[in-house]
Design an enzyme around this catalytic site. Structure first.
Site, mmCIF file in Angstrom:
data_model
loop_
_atom_site.group_PDB
_atom_site.id
_atom_site.type_symbol
_atom_site.label_atom_id
_atom_site.label_comp_id
_atom_site.label_asym_id
_atom_site.label_seq_id
_atom_site.Cartn_x
_atom_site.Cartn_y
_atom_site.Cartn_z
ATOM 1 N N ASP A 100 0.865 -1.178 0.000
ATOM 2 C CA ASP A 100 0.000 0.000 0.000
ATOM 3 C C ASP A 100 0.904 1.231 0.000
ATOM 4 O O ASP A 100 1.388 1.651 1.043
ATOM 5 C CB ASP A 100 -0.873 0.043 1.260
ATOM 6 C CG ASP A 100 -1.924 -1.041 1.292
ATOM 7 O OD1 ASP A 100 -2.851 -0.976 0.474
ATOM 8 O OD2 ASP A 100 -1.835 -1.955 2.133
ATOM 9 N N ARG A 108 4.473 3.207 3.095
ATOM 10 C CA ARG A 108 5.368 2.243 3.772
ATOM 11 C C ARG A 108 6.843 2.596 3.559
ATOM 12 O O ARG A 108 7.671 2.367 4.433
ATOM 13 C CB ARG A 108 5.105 0.824 3.261
ATOM 14 C CG ARG A 108 3.647 0.420 3.106
ATOM 15 C CD ARG A 108 2.835 0.581 4.354
ATOM 16 N NE ARG A 108 1.472 0.074 4.162
ATOM 17 C CZ ARG A 108 0.439 0.385 4.922
ATOM 18 N NH1 ARG A 108 0.595 1.212 5.943
ATOM 19 N NH2 ARG A 108 -0.749 -0.137 4.688
ATOM 20 N N ARG A 171 -6.645 10.812 1.898
ATOM 21 C CA ARG A 171 -6.448 9.724 0.944
ATOM 22 C C ARG A 171 -7.264 9.876 -0.337
ATOM 23 O O ARG A 171 -7.017 9.139 -1.298
ATOM 24 C CB ARG A 171 -6.782 8.388 1.619
ATOM 25 C CG ARG A 171 -5.868 8.068 2.789
ATOM 26 C CD ARG A 171 -6.347 6.835 3.540
ATOM 27 N NE ARG A 171 -6.192 5.629 2.748
ATOM 28 C CZ ARG A 171 -6.731 4.462 3.079
ATOM 29 N NH1 ARG A 171 -7.488 4.369 4.161
ATOM 30 N NH2 ARG A 171 -6.549 3.399 2.321
ATOM 31 N N HIS A 202 -12.011 2.011 -2.530
ATOM 32 C CA HIS A 202 -12.574 0.783 -2.001
ATOM 33 C C HIS A 202 -14.008 0.674 -2.489
ATOM 34 O O HIS A 202 -14.850 1.472 -2.074
ATOM 35 C CB HIS A 202 -12.567 0.788 -0.481
ATOM 36 C CG HIS A 202 -11.239 1.111 0.138
ATOM 37 N ND1 HIS A 202 -10.752 2.405 0.245
ATOM 38 C CD2 HIS A 202 -10.288 0.297 0.674
ATOM 39 C CE1 HIS A 202 -9.570 2.384 0.849
ATOM 40 N NE2 HIS A 202 -9.253 1.125 1.108
ATOM 41 N N HIS A 214 -11.233 -0.865 10.163
ATOM 42 C CA HIS A 214 -10.181 -1.600 10.872
ATOM 43 C C HIS A 214 -10.656 -1.982 12.274
ATOM 44 O O HIS A 214 -10.205 -2.973 12.853
ATOM 45 C CB HIS A 214 -8.912 -0.751 11.000
ATOM 46 C CG HIS A 214 -8.248 -0.478 9.696
ATOM 47 N ND1 HIS A 214 -8.626 0.558 8.875
ATOM 48 C CD2 HIS A 214 -7.228 -1.111 9.065
ATOM 49 C CE1 HIS A 214 -7.860 0.564 7.797
ATOM 50 N NE2 HIS A 214 -6.999 -0.440 7.887
ATOM 51 N N ASP A 285 -10.514 -6.327 0.647
ATOM 52 C CA ASP A 285 -9.705 -5.604 1.618
ATOM 53 C C ASP A 285 -9.255 -6.641 2.636
ATOM 54 O O ASP A 285 -9.661 -7.820 2.589
ATOM 55 C CB ASP A 285 -10.516 -4.470 2.260
ATOM 56 C CG ASP A 285 -9.639 -3.337 2.786
ATOM 57 O OD1 ASP A 285 -8.424 -3.543 2.981
ATOM 58 O OD2 ASP A 285 -10.169 -2.231 3.005
#
Length: 362
Positions: A100, A108, A171, A202, A214, A285
């Site tokens: 990601d 990352r 985002r 998404h 999450h 996901d």
């Protein structure tokens, strides 16, 4: 920055198998199921002589996903590249090696590890040239690291400024679906030029949510608007998108049963495939996010997801409080569901064909 240009195009090696060569190896249910599993990798290195690596990759997984936990604080580039190459060399079908790397906070490959800085999608959305610049920069780095799949761009609309998972981190490119579609297209094109796959996410829209999937279930029913489908419709129609990731959101406008989109046949097969005509690969996901794990058992979520139309199921082993899932355990569950008649062999075959096409050279 010199280290970032020494192996431009390395990902071409990983996708060098032709589809006919790959399809000719499709001699077992084990192999086909394995291609549907993407697993989170633990550690910052791979011992090429460890027999456990051969056991894990031998027909048990079709992809791995890297997180920041996989990046060594020292000699980061070389070690990550070595890990990618070692994993690829252990498989008879090329691996999808994913990350990601959206930019901004969902990033990352950080400057502290020697990688260049990035900006958020919200910042890129102010100027198409920024998306082109950072899309090229990101894709070029991923290609040199042997990472051939980026779970970006975000196609969600910034419709809810209090959204804890999209707006909070900048985002989304915009709240305008036409602008989001444009920037998604530019991002995908820059990655395609570097031979790196990109996945829109998404589906069918996370921008209007008030909850973080999450942590638990998010219901977008009261706030979701059909305009959230526009970026997907435009890029499916133009042929730009080959991969789409589902959202774990409940959307009773699209499925009155209240199943989260990832597990909903009405949304994945009915809307995305049948109505919108998407023939590419559908990725879940993370199946370990609490929107799934707190409400559905492992076996049931796998059964529902595959029957809904998912092609690749992701188990990141990166969500706090979620039990670790091994490739062997997930593989066995899917195989048992096929033996019990709860998932048909034809359903597995359909995903396998889509995944093999996705893995063809560009």
């Amino acid at each position: 920055m010199k280290q970032l240009v020494i192996l431009i195009g390395v990902s071409l090696f990983f996708f060098s198998h032709s589809r006919s060569q790959v399809m000719s190896t499709a001699d077992s249910l084990d192999l086909k199921i394995g291609q549907m599993i993407m697993i989170g990798w633990n550690g910052t290195s791979v011992d090429p002589f460890d027999p456990a690596i051969d056991g894990l990759l031998n027909d048990r997984v079709g992809g791995v996903i890297f997180f920041e936990k996989n990046i060594s604080p020292t000699d980061s580039y070389r070690k990550l590249l070595k890990m990618s190459m070692t994993l690829q060399q252990k498989t008879r079908i090329p691996l999808l090696i994913a990350i990601d790397q959206e930019g901004g906070l969902v990033n990352r490959l950080k400057p502290k590890y020697g990688f260049p800085g990035t900006i958020t999608a919200a910042e890129m959305g102010l100027n198409p040239d920024s998306t082109i610049f950072y899309g090229n920069l990101t894709a070029g780095i991923l290609a040199t690291l042997g990472i051939n799949l980026n779970f970006a761009p975000v196609a969600d609309l910034a419709t809810n400024p209090d959204n804890p998972i999209i707006a909070k981190y900048g985002r989304a490119f915009s709240d305008d679906p036409e602008e989001v579609a444009l920037h998604n297209q530019l991002w995908i094109e820059t990655h395609r030029y570097r031979r790196v796959h990109s996945v829109m996410k998404h589906f069918p829209g996370h921008g209007s949510s008030k909850e973080d999937t999450h942590l638990g279930m998010a219901d977008v029913t009261p706030n979701w608007d059909e305009i959230e489908l526009i970026p997907y419709k435009k890029l499916i129609e133009s042929g730009h998108v080959a991969g789409i990731m589902t959202a774990h959101v409940v959307n009773k406008n699209l499925d009155p049963s209240g199943l989260p989109s990832t597990l909903s046949k009405k949304i994945v097969q009915g809307l995305l495939r049948d109505e919108m005509g998407f023939n590419g690969v559908v990725f879940s996901d993370d199946m370990q996010m609490h929107a799934i794990t707190k409400h559905y058992g492992l076996e049931k979520s796998i059964e529902l997801g595959i029957n809904a139309g998912l092609d690749v199921l992701i188990f990141s082993n990166n969500i706090h409080g979620s039990q670790e899932r091994t490739a062997d355990k997930v593989h066995k569950i899917i195989k048992d569901l096929v033996k019990e008649g709860k998932i048909t062999p034809e359903r597995i075959d359909a995903s396998f064909r889509r995944i093999m096409k996705f893995k063809e050279p560009f």
